[in-house]
Structures are given as structure tokens and as C-alpha cells.
Enzyme design. Sequence first.
Site, short mmCIF file in Angstrom:
data_model
loop_
_atom_site.label_atom_id
_atom_site.label_comp_id
_atom_site.label_asym_id
_atom_site.label_seq_id
_atom_site.Cartn_x
_atom_site.Cartn_y
_atom_site.Cartn_z
N GLU A 151 -46.70 45.99 -1.21
CA GLU A 151 -47.66 44.92 -0.97
C GLU A 151 -47.49 44.30 0.41
O GLU A 151 -48.46 43.94 1.06
CB GLU A 151 -47.44 43.85 -2.06
CG GLU A 151 -48.56 42.86 -2.20
CD GLU A 151 -48.30 41.94 -3.38
OE1 GLU A 151 -47.93 42.46 -4.46
OE2 GLU A 151 -48.43 40.72 -3.22
N ASP A 152 -46.26 44.15 0.84
CA ASP A 152 -46.00 43.34 2.03
C ASP A 152 -45.50 44.11 3.25
O ASP A 152 -45.25 43.51 4.29
CB ASP A 152 -44.97 42.24 1.70
CG ASP A 152 -45.49 41.25 0.69
OD1 ASP A 152 -46.73 41.16 0.55
OD2 ASP A 152 -44.67 40.57 0.03
#
Length: 506
Positions: A93-94
Site C-alpha cells: 500500500e505504501d
Amino acid sequence: MLKAFRNISKTDLQVASDQLWKLFAPHINYLPEDKRKIVELAFLQMVMAHGEMRRKSGEFYIVHPVAAALTLTDMIHLDHLTIAACLLHDVPEDTQVSLKDLSRDFDREIIFLIEGVTKFSSVKYKGEKRYAENIRKMFVAMSKDIRIIFIKLADRIHNLQTLEFVRPDKQYRIALESLEIYAPIADRLGMNEFRGIIEDLAFPYVYPEEYKELVAKSEVEIERRQKITKDILKRAKTILTDKKIHFIKTLGRAKKYYSIYKKMKFKQKKLEEVYDLIALRIITDTTERCYEILSTIHSYFTPLAGRIKDYIAEPKENGYQSIHTTVKDNISGQIVEFQIRTAEMHEYAEFGAAMHWAYKDNGSRYHESDFDPAQYKWIQDVVKIGKQRWFVSNQDYLRRVKIKLYNDRIFVMTPKNDVIELQNGATALDFAFKVHEEVGKKAVMAIINGKPTKLEEKLKNGDQIEIITNKKQNPTIDWLGKVFTSNAIGKIRTLLNREAREKERK
Ligand code: MN
């Protein structure tokens, strides 16, 4: 543990990473060597992926996944796949590293868990839609592998622990979501330890005034009770020892603040009436011994009529087992609650469903085949709600999920003293629809305990409600915001649709 993180280097990633691993490694000693290697690989990949990224607190980002993983290693000795996935949970996600990249080094089960925890990117959906879609996705993933929620809960605990660094409006949103979605999930899975921690971390952000008031008010009382209960436990221990009734240990545990708050608010109790403010626990080895201890306790302390709850014979919906009995101590005059259970019941009472994926102290594993999916049918129900796309708004969907998650009930009365059972959170308008659809759709106001109030007024246990109706009244779309139960939502929606169709015909 949080203190230990403060000493992690904030300037040199390599140093921070070394320090973190040194801190973390002893906590996975319960795993066999080959499994520890996989966890270590996950740690190294995680450090490479997040690199110099920082959290709002100024710390290196890599502190966060380790903090989350520590909750799972320390509280329940979870299996290595869950721990590895937890370490990697924010990577896709990051960071630039994708799930596909990770699948080169890790097997499918770990990748599946990471994928389940990963939220949709903001490009795909926006705002409330995105939020609802993520909740949908989480439940679908969880219905396939429940370990996903263990990671989510551990993630949430650390985010709440570091919530002070987040923007105030976001603080409130995250804390409220924790109380409304995550704590109830933990509760329904029997993971009471997780639920309690999440609730007490979120409580001051959602109800700051009530929190301050409760802490100030209960401090003295808790301390007073602690002294008394310590003495009572000492006497109980002596009695059991004298009678040669085997027990493993006794515990005096203070109730968590949010639990006290709920009990006082929803059950309308004064602090002095919260008898389990400090629960006296007696842990023993067998079920028969639990009953033996119960009868012994009753012959030395006076049981209060109707206050024995046998959750061994009749476990709670989430699998919780224990015997509760409220007794009066004739020496101090204090009323207290004893909770008697076996060691196994005790572990289950704290960690619930997660126990099936834990390693026992002797190195053997609880077998996951003991896990009975039938007990978690509600997860499938929530997934089903998510598939019913005809609900107009995401708000509707989320509301339904919350209703499904809470199973607390309240009991209220009609003017004729008939008892009506409603979902906790129900309003006077919910009550009206529950009594009769005709009463609901013509309702204009309510009289609760003799006082005129709005229809959206939230009901409390024991309230007596009268509904004032008017023939000219008709439901409008804003009524959906005034009700809580699926019963009333469904009826209002049907009425609105019927009205819309009639208008079209004209
Ligand atoms: Mn996270």
C-alpha cells in the site's frame, strides 16, 4: 514496550533496523528455527521497502509493523505466517514494492494475508465509497482467512497508541471507527483482550469529557476496591487450600474504563453498583472443579439472588465460558463478582478465535482444525450484506454492518408496560416501527418517560415510550437518519419507494 520504541534511532536507518531486530528477535523464540528464518526475511524485506519513510511521530516507519507484530507474538504466540504478513502489511500500500514483487520471496499464504490487509488505492474509489469498499473487502478477505483480522487489530492498536501525532479530525474518525467496527469484531471473535485495549485507547478521543469524568470519579473507588478484593481473594485462597480444592491461580483484575462507561451508561448503573469493577478470578483445571469452587465460595460468601451466570453450561455467542457469581462479603460488606473458569477457558476468554493459530507454551500448536467456521457464520452474513448492492448509499451499508456486529439488546416498554426488545442504539422511531408499521409511518413525536422528545432520540434500557401520531404524517428520506434498526430502515425504504412509484404514475 512503547517505551522501548522511543529509544530506536531516529536518524540512522541501519542503526534503527539493527536495534529493532535485536528488540524483536527474542519475541519469536517460541517459533522453530526454520519459521524464524521466514519471519526474519519478512523483516529485512520490510526494512528495504519502507526505507527512510517516516511516521507522523517522526519515527522511522519500520517501527510500526514491528510494533504491530509484537502484539501478536506477545499476546498470543501466533503462527509465523501471520507474523511475517504483519511485518509486511503496509508494504504494497505504501511503498514501491508490490505484492507481485513480494511473491518472489514469500509463499502464497503470506501473500494472501498481506493482500487481505491491503486497502484499495485512492485512485480506484474516493471518500466514503472508498471507505465502504475497504470494509467490504476486509470482510470478504476475513471470511477466507480469519488471521487477516488479527493483523488488522494489531495494526489498529499501534495506530491508536500513536494517535496523538495525527490531525485532530482524523483522530476522531479513526477512534470512532475503532469503537464502531474493530472493537465489536474483536468482541464477536471472543478476543476480549484486544477489544478492551482498543476501546480504552479510542475512548478518550471519542468521548473526551466522559472519559475525563469517569477516570476522575473512579480512581478512588477502584483503589478502594482493589484493597478489599485483595483481602477477599486472600481469604478465598485460604479456604480452597484448607479444603484441598485444587486451583491454578487467582486474579483480581480491574475492569477497563470503556467497559465501566458502557455498563453505567447502557445499564443505568452507578459506579458503586458495578460489582465487577474488580473481577475476582479463580482459574482451575477442570470443569467439575469450577462447580466445586462455586459451591465452596457460596458457603463462605453470601450469593445474591439471581446473580449466578453459568456461561460454562451456556457459553456466550462468541464462545466465552466461565461461571460468574455475585456475592456479598460479610466482613467488608462489599459486593463482588467471582469468575470461575478453567485455564483453557481463561485463555479463550482473552484471545478467542486467535487461540486456534497460537503456539502453546510447550511448543506444540493449537490445531487450526479445531476452528469451527460455523461459530463465525456472522462473518458470512456481513459478507452477504456487502453483496447487496441495491442499498442506495455506502452509509446504509456501513450502518448494516455495524448493526450486525453489535448484538447487544435493550428492553423498553410501551405505555401498557409491554416489553419490547430492540437493538442497542435504537431510537424512538425504531420503537414506533417495531410496535406497528402504521404507528411508525404516522409518528410525529415521542414521549419518553413522560417527557416529550424528538423521534430520533436514542432509547435506553427500561425507557417507557409513547408515540404520538398524526394521520397527515408521511415518511421522508431524512427519516433514514433517524433510525438504527434494519427493521425500520427496511420499512421506511419500502414506503419511500412505494411513494416514488405512485408519484411517477401520476
Ligand atoms: Mn499499518
